[in-house]
Design a protein around this motif. Sequence first.
Motif, PDB file in Angstrom:
ATOM      1  N   GLU A 181       0.857  -1.179   0.000  1.00 29.98           N
ATOM      2  CA  GLU A 181       0.000   0.000   0.000  1.00 29.98           C
ATOM      3  C   GLU A 181       0.900   1.237   0.000  1.00 29.98           C
ATOM      4  N   PRO A 182       0.351   2.386  -0.419  1.00 34.24           N
ATOM      5  CA  PRO A 182       1.140   3.618  -0.357  1.00 34.24           C
ATOM      6  C   PRO A 182       1.508   3.962   1.091  1.00 34.24           C
ATOM      7  N   PHE A 183       2.622   4.623   1.271  1.00 34.31           N
ATOM      8  CA  PHE A 183       3.010   5.022   2.632  1.00 34.31           C
ATOM      9  C   PHE A 183       3.756   6.355   2.597  1.00 34.31           C
ATOM     10  N   LEU A 184       3.802   6.989   3.765  1.00 33.99           N
ATOM     11  CA  LEU A 184       4.616   8.193   3.874  1.00 33.99           C
ATOM     12  C   LEU A 184       5.535   8.051   5.075  1.00 33.99           C
ATOM     13  N   ILE A 185       6.620   8.776   5.017  1.00 33.00           N
ATOM     14  CA  ILE A 185       7.608   8.728   6.087  1.00 33.00           C
ATOM     15  C   ILE A 185       7.881  10.147   6.559  1.00 33.00           C
ATOM     16  N   TYR A 186       7.819  10.348   7.879  1.00 29.71           N
ATOM     17  CA  TYR A 186       8.183  11.668   8.402  1.00 29.71           C
ATOM     18  C   TYR A 186       9.099  11.515   9.609  1.00 29.71           C
ATOM     19  N   GLY A 187       9.700  12.626   9.990  1.00 29.60           N
ATOM     20  CA  GLY A 187      10.641  12.611  11.097  1.00 29.60           C
ATOM     21  C   GLY A 187       9.931  12.316  12.409  1.00 29.60           C
ATOM     22  N   TYR A 188      10.597  11.534  13.252  1.00 25.84           N
ATOM     23  CA  TYR A 188      10.021  11.216  14.556  1.00 25.84           C
ATOM     24  C   TYR A 188      10.067  12.455  15.443  1.00 25.84           C
ATOM     25  N   VAL A 189       8.987  12.692  16.183  1.00 21.65           N
ATOM     26  CA  VAL A 189       8.936  13.804  17.125  1.00 21.65           C
ATOM     27  C   VAL A 189       8.779  13.226  18.526  1.00 21.65           C
ATOM     28  N   GLU A 190       9.597  13.725  19.441  1.00 23.08           N
ATOM     29  CA  GLU A 190       9.603  13.227  20.814  1.00 23.08           C
ATOM     30  C   GLU A 190       8.304  13.638  21.524  1.00 23.08           C
ATOM     31  N   GLY A 191       7.731  12.710  22.263  1.00 24.08           N
ATOM     32  CA  GLY A 191       6.543  13.033  23.046  1.00 24.08           C
ATOM     33  C   GLY A 191       5.521  11.917  23.002  1.00 24.08           C
ATOM     34  N   VAL A 192       4.426  12.117  23.711  1.00 22.44           N
ATOM     35  CA  VAL A 192       3.367  11.109  23.711  1.00 22.44           C
ATOM     36  C   VAL A 192       2.152  11.676  22.991  1.00 22.44           C
ATOM     37  N   SER A 193       1.381  10.794  22.385  1.00 24.80           N
ATOM     38  CA  SER A 193       0.177  11.273  21.705  1.00 24.80           C
ATOM     39  C   SER A 193      -1.092  10.599  22.219  1.00 24.80           C
ATOM     40  N   LEU A 194      -0.973   9.444  22.852  1.00 28.22           N
ATOM     41  CA  LEU A 194      -2.184   8.785  23.355  1.00 28.22           C
ATOM     42  C   LEU A 194      -2.908   9.712  24.335  1.00 28.22           C
ATOM     43  N   GLY A 195      -4.199   9.943  24.054  1.00 30.46           N
ATOM     44  CA  GLY A 195      -4.949  10.919  24.840  1.00 30.46           C
ATOM     45  C   GLY A 195      -4.925  10.633  26.333  1.00 30.46           C
ATOM     46  N   ALA A 196      -5.095   9.370  26.697  1.00 29.85           N
ATOM     47  CA  ALA A 196      -5.150   9.011  28.114  1.00 29.85           C
ATOM     48  C   ALA A 196      -3.852   9.397  28.831  1.00 29.85           C
ATOM     49  N   GLN A 197      -2.739   9.340  28.102  1.00 25.99           N
ATOM     50  CA  GLN A 197      -1.458   9.716  28.719  1.00 25.99           C
ATOM     51  C   GLN A 197      -1.300  11.234  28.756  1.00 25.99           C
ATOM     52  N   VAL A 198      -1.723  11.899  27.686  1.00 26.88           N
ATOM     53  CA  VAL A 198      -1.590  13.356  27.624  1.00 26.88           C
ATOM     54  C   VAL A 198      -2.362  14.007  28.777  1.00 26.88           C
ATOM     55  N   VAL A 199      -3.550  13.487  29.100  1.00 26.23           N
ATOM     56  CA  VAL A 199      -4.353  14.135  30.148  1.00 26.23           C
ATOM     57  C   VAL A 199      -3.901  13.755  31.558  1.00 26.23           C
ATOM     58  N   SER A 200      -3.048  12.735  31.699  1.00 24.76           N
ATOM     59  CA  SER A 200      -2.794  12.249  33.058  1.00 24.76           C
ATOM     60  C   SER A 200      -1.329  12.214  33.492  1.00 24.76           C
ATOM     61  N   ARG A 201      -0.395  12.142  32.558  1.00 17.45           N
ATOM     62  CA  ARG A 201       0.993  11.949  33.001  1.00 17.45           C
ATOM     63  C   ARG A 201       1.481  13.124  33.853  1.00 17.45           C
ATOM     64  N   PRO A 202       2.033  12.821  35.039  1.00 16.15           N
ATOM     65  CA  PRO A 202       2.457  13.905  35.942  1.00 16.15           C
ATOM     66  C   PRO A 202       3.501  14.818  35.299  1.00 16.15           C
ATOM     67  N   GLU A 203       4.412  14.253  34.526  1.00 11.35           N
ATOM     68  CA  GLU A 203       5.480  15.097  33.966  1.00 11.35           C
ATOM     69  C   GLU A 203       4.972  16.028  32.867  1.00 11.35           C
ATOM     70  N   LEU A 204       3.692  15.864  32.469  1.00  8.84           N
ATOM     71  CA  LEU A 204       3.134  16.735  31.428  1.00  8.84           C
ATOM     72  C   LEU A 204       2.262  17.856  32.014  1.00  8.84           C
ATOM     73  N   ALA A 205       2.332  18.041  33.339  1.00  6.11           N
ATOM     74  CA  ALA A 205       1.473  19.054  33.979  1.00  6.11           C
ATOM     75  C   ALA A 205       1.724  20.443  33.379  1.00  6.11           C
ATOM     76  N   GLU A 206       2.978  20.791  33.219  1.00  2.00           N
ATOM     77  CA  GLU A 206       3.307  22.100  32.658  1.00  2.00           C
ATOM     78  C   GLU A 206       2.862  22.177  31.185  1.00  2.00           C
ATOM     79  N   ALA A 207       3.038  21.087  30.482  1.00  2.00           N
ATOM     80  CA  ALA A 207       2.588  21.040  29.085  1.00  2.00           C
ATOM     81  C   ALA A 207       1.089  21.294  28.999  1.00  2.00           C
ATOM     82  N   ARG A 208       0.334  20.686  29.902  1.00  2.00           N
ATOM     83  CA  ARG A 208      -1.119  20.874  29.884  1.00  2.00           C
ATOM     84  C   ARG A 208      -1.493  22.327  30.156  1.00  2.00           C
TER      85      ARG A 208
END
Lengths: 144, 337
Positions: free
Chosen positions: B102-129
């Motif tokens: 199948e067709p595919f695309l490739i992009y540069g990896y970006v550091e961080g989390v994207s899963l919503g459950a982690q974004v709303v809860s991880r303690p180290e992301l408090a400032e990010a939130r």
Amino acid sequence: MYDRPTLNELLDAVRVHLEENIIPLLKDDRKLYYQTLVAVNMLRIAGRELTMNALHMQAEWDRLNFLQGSSGTIPADDDEARQALAERNHRLCEDIAAGAYDQHPRKAALFEHLLATAVEQLQVANPHFIQVLALEDNERDRRR
Amino acid sequence: MPIPTDFRQRITEYLEAVTGSPVEIISLQTMAGGASRDTWLIHMRAQGQEERLVLRRDLPTSMLDRTLDREQEFALMTAAHAAGVRVPQPRWFCSEPHILGEPFLIYGYVEGVSLGAQVVSRPELAEARRRLPEQMGEQLARIHRMDAASFDFLPGPRPGYSPAQEAVLQVRAMLIRLGVQNPTLAFGVRWVERHLPAGGEAVLLHGDFRVGNFIVSESGLNGIVDWEFSRLGDPCEELAWPCLRDWRYGNGSLRLGGIGQREPFIQAYERASGRTIDRKIVDFWEILGNLRWAVTALSQANRHLAQGETSVELASLGRRSAEMQLEMLRLIAEQGV
């Protein structure tokens, strides 16, 4: 009369088997792990539906009677009851689309019916969702 | 999931062809993705340099009726990157079916989390939130400023229809196609039709702008991904979409994606875009968004039920529709039915 396990007990047996024996094996395969959690949750939904379905169909029927000014009784046979409810809901959808519930007090009566129906659906599909909403409402009211 | 050695070999050959140098793949692993695609994290070494890349591949089916293909997604991400939007850097697009099927695309990896459950809860992301609402508003303004005219493939309202009218038409068409007779959804359609906002400009929308599609690190919003639902629509639609309860990941009292309140987000958007936003119209789109997602959930289940795509995940969405239905009713009640 069937011998035990009952239908609910069969569902529980499968669910507990998946939870205790299968899911721990899947920790390294995120996709399969997640899919199996979803499957376990479906068994819970099926179990709650078995317990609550008759009650919910009767309640929906009674509310439709009130809403549509009718006094018929719900068919005793489960499949027939389901079919009759589907037909009444079909008619209700047509009436809504035609504007029959645009004005008070019919609009408010319809709204109460829909709210009750959505809550019943979630008592089967996701009771946690309703509990969380209730907590949130309490918290908001307390702050007001 | 076991990775076929052949798959690794094919990716290596592809990367060697596009980089023009020998490539060693240090690791190759699947990343969380949706039901319509698979996503791979590639850790590679070429010419002594290590690099992390993300590969996204179409699967033969798509989540919604109107989605962009990988090539179009690649073009959009490239333009967004050039416009200063925080998107991972797009690298290569490949439509050759003989490479990975199948067709595919490739992009540069970006550091961080994207899963919503982690974004709303991880303690180290408090400032990010704390930073996210303003960053989201500012980024969204940049997206809405992109030149929609340079993408002739973007779906949009049919001539003579406003974005809201178009959305209602689509919801109605989906209900008819599914043969669903659900009074709550019929009421939702009726309510929305009777409360349509006047006019509404059509700008380029990301199409699925919400927590879950953001790569978030400790400094906040690092990358906006999943451009496959991009289309033309009302800016207010996309201010409402990240507020939907389903995108709050259990953190319901924080209306903006379970991470913050709506107002700082809208205010940041207003400052960055120069638009004045009528909050009432955003409210309208949150109701329409829930209606649309409620119907889409049924449509997803129908793929399992009637379209031969056996999937426990797709099937489960059918019974999740009631969550959006109840939320829609509650939001309508706040408006006074």
